[in-house]
Motif scaffolding. Structure first.
Motif, PDB file in Angstrom:
ATOM      1  N   ASP A   6       0.882  -1.169   0.000  1.00 43.52           N
ATOM      2  CA  ASP A   6       0.000   0.000   0.000  1.00 43.52           C
ATOM      3  C   ASP A   6       0.917   1.215   0.000  1.00 43.52           C
ATOM      4  N   LYS A  13       3.402   0.649   3.046  1.00 47.34           N
ATOM      5  CA  LYS A  13       3.087  -0.422   3.980  1.00 47.34           C
ATOM      6  C   LYS A  13       3.179  -1.722   3.193  1.00 47.34           C
ATOM      7  N   ASP A 102      -6.541   4.205  -2.645  1.00 46.07           N
ATOM      8  CA  ASP A 102      -6.505   3.698  -1.263  1.00 46.07           C
ATOM      9  C   ASP A 102      -7.880   3.856  -0.615  1.00 46.07           C
ATOM     10  N   ASP A 122      -9.773   7.292   7.278  1.00 44.79           N
ATOM     11  CA  ASP A 122      -8.378   6.885   7.065  1.00 44.79           C
ATOM     12  C   ASP A 122      -7.449   8.031   7.467  1.00 44.79           C
TER      13      ASP A 122
END
Ligand SMILES: Nc1ncnc2c1ncn2[C@@H]1O[C@H](COP(=O)(O)OP(=O)(O)O)[C@@H](O)[C@H]1O
Ligand SMILES: CC(C)(COP(=O)(O)O)[C@@H](O)C(=O)NCCC(=O)O
Ligand SMILES: [K+]
Length: 249
Positions: A6, A13, A102, A122
């Motif tokens: 990600d 990540k 995302d 988020d």
């Protein structure tokens, strides 16, 4: 073994799953492609067969990472792409391809886990909120600066706000009015973040009453978790959606 990535605006990540997409064999947060290769190099018996990734970086950066991974590990690398509709969720943007990928994947993951209306929050470089109704319709969302951006804007655009990361972390331990610059800034930004969250909850309640699930994800989710005790903190929500958008071929 499957490599999942990600790629956010600040950090990559990553995690490696066993071939059946079950057990997590290794994971990390890195700030460069080199850091990623180092992290992967530390995994004993690494034998990748597939890689899937999502990126909100430029096409050039994403292509560079994709070819680096393809060349280094000789595996197919699949990138999540925008969609108007997937897994029962309908992208609410007028131009669906402009919604951050995302966000899209976190929405897919959230709707799947909630099996109903959900609010996905988020907390990364930016903070995002997305509203998904029980029928899978995405009502849209909000974007505002995250903790690192708020803090850095103050540090960059004022002359007398200067402090280090350790002091920042310590200042966040209380929310009483600050009596030093670092406390005043860190706590002020934290309260802005929490105020944003409470406003999103109010809006969700105005749509759905109490009948919705709140998801918190992103590196700074822990900063707001206590104002939403009912929320599900799911650090790997983007990865849940990534597996849905990019299944093993
Ligand atoms: N292990 C970690 N490494 C770096 N940042 C972390 C880590 N754990 C939590 N954070 C926090 O996560 C934030 C970045 O969140 P993240 O979701 O990775 O952002 P982005 O997706 O925009 O790159 C940082 O501001 C930092 O406070
Ligand atoms: C809003 C974002 C910057 C969040 O990125 P992040 O903080 O996770 O790095 C990213 O999802 C993005 O670039 N979105 C495109 C614009 C949009 O979603 O409208
Ligand atoms: K992110």
């Amino acid at each position: 073994m499957i490599l999942e990535l990600d790629c956010g605006n600040s950090f990559i990540k990553w995690r490696v799953l066993a071939a059946n997409a079950g057990q997590v064999l290794g994971e990390g947060v890195v700030d460069s492609n080199l850091g990623l290769l180092e992290g992967l190099g530390a995994i004993k018996g690494l034998a990748l067969t597939f890689c899937r990734l999502v990126s909100v970086r430029t096409a050039e950066e994403t292509a560079a990472l994709t070819s680096l991974l393809g060349d280094t590990f000789d595996v197919p690398v699949v990138c999540a792409t925008p969609a108007r509709e997937m897994s029962g969720v309908r992208n609410g943007y007028e131009e669906f391809e402009r919604l951050g990928l995302d966000r899209w994947l976190a929405m897919l993951g959230g709707f799947h886990l909630a099996s109903g209306a959900c609010l996905v929050l988020d907390f990364g470089t930016a903070v995002t909120a997305d509203f998904i109704a029980a029928d899978g319709g995405h009502l849209g969302g909000f974007i505002c600066p995250g903790m690192p951006l708020m803090r850095n804007q103050l540090r960059t655009h004022t002359r007398k706000i200067r402090y280090g990361d350790l002091a920042a972390e310590q200042a966040q331990e209380s929310l009483v009015p600050g009596r030093a610059t670092v406390e005043a800034v860190e706590r002020g930004c934290l309260l802005m973040l929490r105020g944003f969250v409470l406003t999103q909850l109010e809006l969700a309640r105005s749509y759905w009453g109490e009948d919705f699930v709140v998801f918190l994800t992103g590196g700074d989710a822990s900063l707001v978790a206590e104002v939403v005790p009912q929320a599900r903190v799911v650090p790997d929500l983007v990865f849940v959606g990534l597996a849905m958008a990019c299944p093993l071929s």
